[in-house]
Design an enzyme around this catalytic site. Structure first.
Site, short mmCIF file in Angstrom:
data_model
loop_
_atom_site.label_atom_id
_atom_site.label_comp_id
_atom_site.label_asym_id
_atom_site.label_seq_id
_atom_site.Cartn_x
_atom_site.Cartn_y
_atom_site.Cartn_z
N LYS A 23 -24.84 2.88 -78.45
CA LYS A 23 -24.29 4.25 -78.57
C LYS A 23 -23.80 4.39 -80.01
CE LYS A 23 -20.03 2.63 -76.41
NZ LYS A 23 -19.15 2.69 -75.29
N ASP A 78 -25.47 -1.55 -74.33
CA ASP A 78 -24.39 -0.58 -74.60
C ASP A 78 -24.61 0.09 -75.95
OD1 ASP A 78 -22.07 0.78 -74.01
OD2 ASP A 78 -20.74 -0.77 -74.78
N ASN A 106 -21.27 2.06 -81.49
CA ASN A 106 -21.62 0.66 -81.71
C ASN A 106 -22.63 0.47 -82.83
OD1 ASN A 106 -19.83 -0.24 -79.82
ND2 ASN A 106 -21.30 -0.24 -78.14
N ASP A 158 -20.89 -4.95 -81.18
CA ASP A 158 -20.36 -4.98 -79.82
C ASP A 158 -21.37 -5.46 -78.78
OD1 ASP A 158 -18.81 -4.81 -77.62
OD2 ASP A 158 -18.04 -2.80 -77.99
N THR A 191 -44.36 -18.21 -51.53
CA THR A 191 -45.26 -17.28 -50.82
C THR A 191 -44.49 -16.03 -50.40
OG1 THR A 191 -46.44 -16.95 -48.74
CG2 THR A 191 -44.90 -18.80 -48.79
#
Ligand code: AMP
Length: 394
Positions: A198, A196, A201, A217, A236
């Protein structure tokens, strides 16, 4: 005795260089009233040296006793999806911290995660494990009616406020972006994807342009571990469906989501506008992103160096396998800048010097303490209580 509000505390300015209350200049010989949590600065508005606590306002008893015993909670700094973030003062040292209050009730109703408690606990677990100068540090956690997460205070606010409809100088972008890359590189090395990233933050350590930046955050973060897909692939593949094999091709590139977000952040910092948006575009936002067609405004990018744009291009690559990793980005020519790295080292040195300061005793007197803890008042305490606790800010 008159009603409580008959007493007004005020400050009178007899200083030579000016005194400010909540950023407002008092003016020589003039007075300004003080209210609970008023911040007093000397010489310039952000040189805050005192905070005024009005002891007749009982705004502390809403907090759990364990928290109140250690901190005085002050004004709101911001609010996020899960609750408020408050400024607080550690009683022992008088140092400022940020306390993130996660409202358990409100959060339980959110659609953020199936089990919200798990989400908060993951965030706390991650923050406790991490130790990097460009990642917000957790100091303490109180698990009461709500969660109280004590964090180091970032006085410069969000990166978002510095880039919304304005651009940063390229040198400043570089100083900030270098720090973000170091932080995300450290996260990825420790098996954590932020998911997140951005500008909201990314927090800044001071109001100055040249400052430390820290990622915050971790509510959406993921700790990488062995996935069920990995376990399946140990067996397998004879009976394995094609879509499982196809998803294996991109497995291990989950962390690339952070590098894409870093590319978007760098684009915004350098240009002052987002690469992908709904505004004035023929293509839907989803199509812009999935095709990697960013909105390129030549006039704006003419002022940005070719090297910076080249790094943006190498991060905004649709195929996660081809996208630059944090290591590759850190090796990019744009970031081979010794002056910027020295600036960063100096900022780190300054921060360490400040955090290493010896503790200042700022315990309130016994009578003040009694009131802060919410005990009964004595009869003639009205005016005395009006006397503020003046806490010297660290
Ligand atoms: P969050 O809930 O983490 O998104 O935080 C909400 C807002 O509170 C942020 O956008 C910041 O403005 C502020 N904030 C959060 N953490 C801090 C901190 N450590 N120091 C200062 N302000 C903070």
């Amino acid at each position: 005795m008159g009603p409580k509000n008959s007493h007004i505390a005020y400050i009178e300015d007899h200083s030579g260089n000016g005194t400010f209350v909540n950023r407002v200049l008092v003016g020589k010989g003039r007075r300004l009233p003080l209210s609970n949590n008023s911040e007093i600065a000397l010489s310039i508005w952000n040189n805050k040296v005192f905070v005024f606590f009005d002891l007749t306002v009982d705004d502390q008893s809403v907090y759990p006793k364990e928290l109140r015993d250690q901190y005085i909670i002050s004004k709101t700094l911001g609010s996020g999806a899960c609750g408020e973030v408050k400024l607080a003062f550690e009683r022992k040292t008088c140092k400022k911290v940020a306390i993130k209050i996660i409202n358990k009730k409100k959060f339980a109703g959110s659609e953020r995660e199936v089990d919200p408690a798990l989400n908060v606990e993951t965030e706390i677990e991650i923050l406790k494990k991490l130790n990097h100068p460009c990642i917000i540090k957790i100091k303490d956690v109180f698990d009461a009616k709500d969660y109280y997460i004590v964090l180091e205070l970032m006085e410069g606010g969000e990166l978002f406020d510095r880039v919304v409809n304005k651009r940063l100088k390229e040198a400043t972008c570089k100083l900030y972006f270098y720090q973000m890359l170091l932080a995300v590189q450290y996260l990825h090395e420790n098996g954590i994807i932020h998911r997140d990233l951005k500008p909201e933050n990314v927090l800044l350590s001071s109001q100055k342009e040249e400052c430390l930046v820290k990622i915050t955050d971790f509510g959406q973060s993921k700790i990488l571990g062995e996935t069920s897909l990995m376990k399946t692939l140990c067996g397998t593949p004879t009976y394995l469906a094609p879509e499982v094999l196809v998803s294996f091709e991109t497995a291990g590139y989950n962390r690339a989501v952070d590098c894409w977000s870093l590319g978007v952040i760098l684009f915004i910092c350098l240009s002052g506008y987002p690469p992908f948006s709904d505004a004035k575009n023929q293509m839907s936002l989803k199509d812009q992103i999935t095709s990697g067609k960013y909105n390129f405004i030549p006039k704006i990018w003419a002022e940005v160096s070719e090297q910076a744009l080249d790094l943006v291009k190498k991060l905004l690559v649709v195929d996660p396998k081809e996208r630059f990793t944090t290591e590759e980005a850190l090796r990019h020519p744009w970031l081979q800048d010794e002056d910027m790295k020295i600036k960063f080292q100096n900022l780190l040195f300054e921060e360490n010097k400040l955090t290493a300061l010896p503790p200042v005793s700022a315990q309130p007197s016994t009578s003040q303490k009694r009131h802060l803890e919410g005990e009964e008042e004595d009869g003639n305490a009205d005016t005395t209580k009006r006397l503020a606790v003046w806490a010297a800010l660290s």
